[in-house]
Design an enzyme around this catalytic site. Structure first.
Site, PDB file in Angstrom:
ATOM      1  CD  GLU A   1      -8.529   2.051  -3.973  1.00 50.36           C
ATOM      2  OE1 GLU A   1      -8.127   1.181  -3.198  1.00 50.36           O
ATOM      3  OE2 GLU A   1      -8.127   2.772  -4.484  1.00 50.36           O
ATOM      4  CD  GLU A   2      -6.062   4.047  -7.186  1.00 47.62           C
ATOM      5  OE1 GLU A   2      -5.038   4.093  -6.430  1.00 47.62           O
ATOM      6  OE2 GLU A   2      -6.312   3.107  -8.296  1.00 47.62           O
TER       7      GLU A   2
ATOM      8  CG  ASP B   1      -9.204  -2.511  -6.805  1.00 46.84           C
ATOM      9  OD1 ASP B   1      -8.889  -2.617  -7.833  1.00 46.84           O
ATOM     10  OD2 ASP B   1      -9.006  -1.688  -5.808  1.00 46.84           O
TER      11      ASP B   1
ATOM     12  CG  HIS C   1     -11.397   2.575  -6.766  1.00 45.86           C
ATOM     13  ND1 HIS C   1     -10.675   3.137  -7.589  1.00 45.86           N
ATOM     14  CD2 HIS C   1     -10.687   1.139  -6.372  1.00 45.86           C
ATOM     15  CE1 HIS C   1      -9.470   2.718  -7.839  1.00 45.86           C
ATOM     16  NE2 HIS C   1      -9.474   1.716  -7.351  1.00 45.86           N
TER      17      HIS C   1
ATOM     18  CG  ASP D   1     -10.386   6.957  -7.425  1.00 37.79           C
ATOM     19  OD1 ASP D   1     -11.179   5.975  -7.056  1.00 37.79           O
ATOM     20  OD2 ASP D   1      -9.276   7.441  -6.739  1.00 37.79           O
TER      21      ASP D   1
ATOM     22  CG  HIS E   1      -1.426   3.266  -9.889  1.00 40.25           C
ATOM     23  ND1 HIS E   1      -1.036   3.516  -8.435  1.00 40.25           N
ATOM     24  CD2 HIS E   1      -2.383   2.841  -9.731  1.00 40.25           C
ATOM     25  CE1 HIS E   1      -1.950   3.245  -7.443  1.00 40.25           C
ATOM     26  NE2 HIS E   1      -2.952   2.745  -8.589  1.00 40.25           N
TER      27      HIS E   1
ATOM     28  CG  ASP F   1      -6.334   0.343  -9.569  1.00 43.07           C
ATOM     29  OD1 ASP F   1      -7.169   0.072  -9.137  1.00 43.07           O
ATOM     30  OD2 ASP F   1      -5.310   0.834  -9.331  1.00 43.07           O
TER      31      ASP F   1
END
Length: 422
Positions: free
Chosen positions: A186-187, A209, A89, A91, A392, A152
């Protein structure tokens, strides 16, 4: 049989350089947006990826109106074998800024704490990140202290792109049809909302991922959302005695009854599930509490919903004129419920890691991936490591050497399917 490991010994990897470019493109998604993608800036990376794929000779590369990037690397073998999809992903998480990321390479890491220059209070300590002990001699990429890094999942994006480069430079390395899929959002749990599986046209998928090198994740949480809507009784506060029933206070009392020593993210680990309030909003007259429910056993989610109803009704005994509405919605399910019927896609991934010189480990992930939903949409899709750590957060990091091993794993995996023919 082509000796892929020998080829990699002379191969010039591009994953690190690609990654350093990708992380400087702000692709943060927005959970409060109803658009698809939730932020247009995610397409900025998509455009770059399409251009790079076309430069590699993949003419099928394109991005659709929803920000999904699709590409097909044609098979280079005669026999017909299952198509594979490699997915990552684009994002980054809304939890931490992804704007103006300044990636830094800490070369030849020797076990020291990493102090990030733009904020010396942000320190990646070996004592708090034990996986760093396995990175001695590696080159570690971090952000500068003001933002997340974006490993990520831009590490996964870069690793897949590197594999595509490898296949185009070494057409003698066998592989069947390869579908490349890069997703937005995705997030915020919407990474597969508009995916076109007819374009993907694969029998098995692999998200790239995951965290630690050598990890293969075959099991995720099952996840539900749960909302409690409260209708209180509003009165002028000067004349409220015996009349007002504040929805805000009702909501706060419900949350205060949640257990702290179990069933909460702060007190659970491994295979333990939880109930997690993520947002409270409202006024005296109306309030809303949003929860996420998580467990590896799907049936537990109904139990958690019943517990929230019981706690709510317990509180409402003190507020006889107030009303409540409960809404429980499915978010994603434990991929293992489906993958257990496809052992070959797990066995092949484990073998690919061994060929890449790794010690593979099957893991459960306390979260979900695009693969969770893709699996239940008909594309069995376990999750392969990408080398991401401390997701994150401003302490996020990734090893260049781990990224290279992920690329090797992808190439070996496609070759294994080509060898087996099934």
């Amino acid at each position: 049989m082509t000796n892929i490991s020998q080829i990699f010994q002379k191969y010039t990897y591009s994953s690190a350089q690609r990654f350093l470019t990708y992380v400087q493109i702000d692709t943060q998604s927005d959970p409060n947006s109803s658009n698809s993608p939730t932020t247009e800036k995610q397409k900025d990376l998509g455009k770059v990826l399409v251009q790079e794929l076309k430069q590699l000779g993949i003419d099928s590369a394109h991005m659709d109106e929803y920000g999904y990037v699709y590409a097909i690397v044609p098979s280079n073998i005669k026999q017909s074998i299952p198509g594979l999809c490699f997915c990552a992903h684009m994002d980054t998480s809304p939890d931490c800024s992804g704007k103006d990321v300044k990636p830094i390479i800490h070369q030849n890491y020797q076990g020291q704490d990493l102090v990030l220059p733009d904020d010396p209070y942000v320190i990646i300590r070996l004592s708090e990140h034990p996986d760093l002990a396995e990175q001695i001699g590696h080159d570690i990429i971090t952000a500068s202290g003001k933002t997340l890094l974006g490993a990520d999942n831009k590490a996964g994006v870069a690793e897949i792109m590197d594999a595509v480069q490898f296949w185009t430079q070494h057409p003698n390395v066998p592989h069947g049809p390869i579908s490349i899929l890069f997703t937005p959002d995705e997030e915020v749990g919407r990474g597969t909302d508009h995916v076109n599986l007819e374009k993907v046209n694969a029998q098995y998928g692999y998200t790239i991922d995951g965290e630690k090198r050598g990890h293969l994740e075959n099991e995720t949480f099952s996840a539900d959302g749960f909302t409690i809507k409260i209708e209180g009784v509003s009165q002028h506060p000067g004349f409220a005695k015996g009349r007002m029933e504040s929805a805000i206070k009702i909501a706060s009392e419900i949350v205060s009854l949640l257990p702290n020593d179990h069933l909460s993210p702060e007190s659970t680990e491994k295979m333990e599930g939880f109930i997690h309030p993520v947002e409270i909003s409202g006024s005296v007259e109306e309030a809303k509490i949003d929860f996420i429910l998580r467990d590896f056993k799907t049936e537990k989610l109904q139990e958690y919903g019943l517990l929230l109803k019981e706690l709510t009704h317990q509180v409402l005994k003190q507020y006889p004129h107030s009303k409540v509405e409960f809404i429980q919605t499915e978010q994603y399910r434990n991929m293992n419920e489906i993958l257990v019927n496809h052992p070959e896609c797990l066995e092949n991934a484990m073998e690919a890691m061994k060929r890449a010189g790794l010690n593979p480990e099957m893991q459960s992930i306390r979260g979900g991936t695009d693969g969770s939903r893709l699996t239940f949409m008909g594309l069995p899709c376990p999750n392969i490591f990408a080398g991401e750590h401390a997701f994150h957060s401003k302490q996020e990091w990734v090893s260049i050497q781990d990224m290279q091993k992920a690329t090797e794993t992808i190439v070996h995996l496609a070759a294994i399917y080509a060898e087996k023919g099934t």
